[in-house]
Design a protein around this motif. Structure first.
Motif, short mmCIF file in Angstrom:
data_model
loop_
_atom_site.label_atom_id
_atom_site.label_comp_id
_atom_site.label_asym_id
_atom_site.label_seq_id
_atom_site.Cartn_x
_atom_site.Cartn_y
_atom_site.Cartn_z
N ASN A 183 0.83 -1.21 0.00
CA ASN A 183 0.00 0.00 0.00
C ASN A 183 0.86 1.25 0.00
OD1 ASN A 183 -2.41 -1.38 -0.07
ND2 ASN A 183 -2.74 -1.28 2.13
N HIS A 184 1.96 1.21 0.73
CA HIS A 184 2.86 2.37 0.75
C HIS A 184 3.42 2.63 -0.65
CE1 HIS A 184 5.56 5.41 2.21
NE2 HIS A 184 6.57 4.79 1.62
N LEU A 185 3.86 1.58 -1.32
CA LEU A 185 4.40 1.75 -2.68
C LEU A 185 3.32 2.25 -3.64
CD1 LEU A 185 6.78 -1.32 -3.02
CD2 LEU A 185 7.42 1.10 -2.90
N ARG A 186 2.08 1.75 -3.50
CA ARG A 186 0.99 2.23 -4.37
C ARG A 186 0.78 3.73 -4.17
NH1 ARG A 186 -1.65 -2.45 -2.25
NH2 ARG A 186 -1.36 -4.16 -3.69
N PHE A 187 0.70 4.15 -2.90
CA PHE A 187 0.51 5.57 -2.61
C PHE A 187 1.69 6.39 -3.14
CE2 PHE A 187 1.36 9.26 0.09
CZ PHE A 187 0.17 9.95 -0.03
N PHE A 188 2.90 5.91 -2.87
CA PHE A 188 4.10 6.63 -3.30
C PHE A 188 4.13 6.76 -4.83
CE2 PHE A 188 8.58 6.90 -4.47
CZ PHE A 188 8.97 7.97 -3.69
N ASN A 189 3.81 5.69 -5.54
CA ASN A 189 3.79 5.74 -7.01
C ASN A 189 2.72 6.71 -7.51
OD1 ASN A 189 5.92 4.01 -7.67
ND2 ASN A 189 4.63 2.21 -7.43
N TRP A 198 15.50 2.08 -9.17
CA TRP A 198 14.21 2.02 -8.48
C TRP A 198 13.83 0.57 -8.22
CZ3 TRP A 198 11.13 4.14 -5.33
CH2 TRP A 198 9.80 3.75 -5.23
N ASP A 199 14.08 -0.32 -9.18
CA ASP A 199 13.75 -1.74 -8.99
C ASP A 199 14.56 -2.34 -7.84
OD1 ASP A 199 11.89 -1.68 -11.02
OD2 ASP A 199 13.23 -2.55 -12.53
N ASP A 200 15.84 -1.94 -7.71
CA ASP A 200 16.65 -2.39 -6.56
C ASP A 200 15.99 -1.97 -5.25
OD1 ASP A 200 18.71 -3.37 -8.16
OD2 ASP A 200 20.06 -1.67 -7.80
N LEU A 201 15.57 -0.73 -5.21
CA LEU A 201 14.98 -0.19 -3.99
C LEU A 201 13.68 -0.91 -3.64
CD1 LEU A 201 14.90 1.83 -1.69
CD2 LEU A 201 13.93 3.51 -3.25
N VAL A 202 12.82 -1.11 -4.62
CA VAL A 202 11.55 -1.81 -4.38
C VAL A 202 11.81 -3.23 -3.91
CG1 VAL A 202 9.46 -2.72 -5.48
CG2 VAL A 202 10.19 -0.36 -5.93
N SER A 203 12.73 -3.91 -4.55
CA SER A 203 13.04 -5.29 -4.18
C SER A 203 13.55 -5.38 -2.74
CB SER A 203 14.09 -5.86 -5.14
OG SER A 203 14.46 -7.15 -4.76
N LYS A 204 14.50 -4.52 -2.38
CA LYS A 204 15.04 -4.55 -1.01
C LYS A 204 13.98 -4.15 0.01
CE LYS A 204 19.87 -4.01 -2.10
NZ LYS A 204 21.15 -3.46 -1.72
N PHE A 205 13.17 -3.17 -0.33
CA PHE A 205 12.11 -2.70 0.56
C PHE A 205 11.09 -3.81 0.82
CE2 PHE A 205 7.94 -0.52 0.94
CZ PHE A 205 8.15 0.18 2.11
N ILE A 206 10.62 -4.44 -0.24
CA ILE A 206 9.62 -5.52 -0.09
C ILE A 206 10.22 -6.70 0.65
CG2 ILE A 206 8.26 -7.24 -1.36
CD1 ILE A 206 6.94 -4.48 -1.23
N ASN A 207 11.43 -7.08 0.32
CA ASN A 207 12.05 -8.21 1.03
C ASN A 207 12.25 -7.93 2.51
OD1 ASN A 207 12.20 -10.14 -1.02
ND2 ASN A 207 14.04 -9.20 -1.86
N GLN A 208 12.48 -6.67 2.85
CA GLN A 208 12.66 -6.31 4.26
C GLN A 208 11.33 -6.32 5.02
OE1 GLN A 208 15.38 -5.84 6.09
NE2 GLN A 208 14.23 -5.31 7.92
N PHE A 209 10.30 -5.74 4.42
CA PHE A 209 9.05 -5.54 5.14
C PHE A 209 7.93 -6.49 4.73
CE2 PHE A 209 11.40 -1.57 5.48
CZ PHE A 209 11.45 -1.47 6.87
#
Length: 196
Positions: A55-61, A105-116
Motif C-alpha cells: 500500500n505504501h508503494l501504491r501511494f508513493f507511485n 528504483w527496482d533495486d529499492l523496491v526489491s530490497k524494501f519488499i524483502n525487508q518488510f
C-alpha cells in the motif's frame, strides 16, 4: 609503512562513509528542483515498518506520478523522494543499507519488499489463497471481497488470472457454483444467439 600523520590528524573524525545507500543518477536538467509541496505530500503518508509495504508503494507511485519534468526520468524522482516517505524502523533500515548499494528504483523496491514483506509472509499468503474456502454463512459477495483482499495483500503471488478464478470457483458452496454456472450459461447462450 609508517603513518606520518600528527596526533591531531589521527584524532579527527573520519569524513568517509557518509554516503547514502541510494545512488541518484546524474540529473542534467536546467531548473530542476523538488518542490516542498511534493515533499510534504510524500511525507503525509510515512511508512514506519508496521503498515502494508505494498500500500505504501501504491501511494508513493501515485504521488510521484503527478510530477513530470521533461528531462528527468520519473525513476530518478522516486529515488530522490523515497527517503522522505520513511520514518522509524523503516528509516533505520534504509540508513543501515550499505552506502551506494541501491542503484535503481527496482533495486529499492526489491530490497524494501524483502525487508518488510519477507518470503515467509508471501508463502503464508499464497497458501491462504490456494486453500481459500467460502465460510459457511458467507455470501458470494463477501467471499469474493475477502478473496480479492488476499490477492491485494500479496500482489506478487504469481497466480495467473485463470488459476485465481479456478481457485475461487472451487472454494464456493454448491449453491453459489450453480448460480455462477447458470449465469455463465445464459451469457454464452446470448453470445451464441448473436452469432446467428
Amino acid at each position: 609503512m609508517a603513518d606520518n600523520r600528527t596526533m591531531a590528524q589521527m584524532l579527527q573524525a573520519p569524513i568517509e562513509g557518509y554516503e547514502d545507500a541510494i545512488v541518484i543518477p546524474p540529473i542534467n536538467a536546467n531548473n530542476f528542483e523538488l518542490k516542498q509541496p511534493l515533499i510534504n505530500l510524500v511525507q503525509s503518508n510515512k511508512f514506519t515498518g508496521r503498515q502494508d509495504p505494498h500500500n505504501h508503494l501504491r501511494f508513493f507511485n501515485k504521488v510521484t506520478s503527478t510530477f513530470r519534468h521533461p528531462e528527468v526520468p520519473n525513476t530518478s524522482v522516486k529515488l530522490l523522494l523515497f527517503p522522505f516517505s520513511l520514518d522509524g524502523e523503516a528509516r533505520d533500515w534504509l540508513d543501515k543499507e550499505p552506502p551506494r548499494s541501491i542503484l535503481t528504483w527496482d533495486d529499492l523496491v526489491s530490497k524494501f519488499i524483502n525487508q518488510f514483506f519477507p518470503p515467509s509472509k508471501t508463502t503464508y499468503l499464497r497458501n491462504k489463497i490456494t486453500n481459500f474456502f467460502q465460510e459457511p454463512n458467507e455470501t458470494f459477495n463477501e467471499a469474493w471481497e475477502r478473496f480479492k483482499g488476499l490477492l491485494r495483500q500479496c500482489p506478487h503471488h504469481g497466480f495467473s488470472e485463470l488459476h485465481q478464478l479456478d481457485t475461487f470457483y472451487n472454494s464456493l458452496n454448491s449453491n453459489d457454483q450453480d448460480a455462477l454456472d447458470s449465469a455463465a450459461g445464459a451469457i454464452s447462450r446470448k453470445n451464441a444467439s448473436r452469432r446467428f
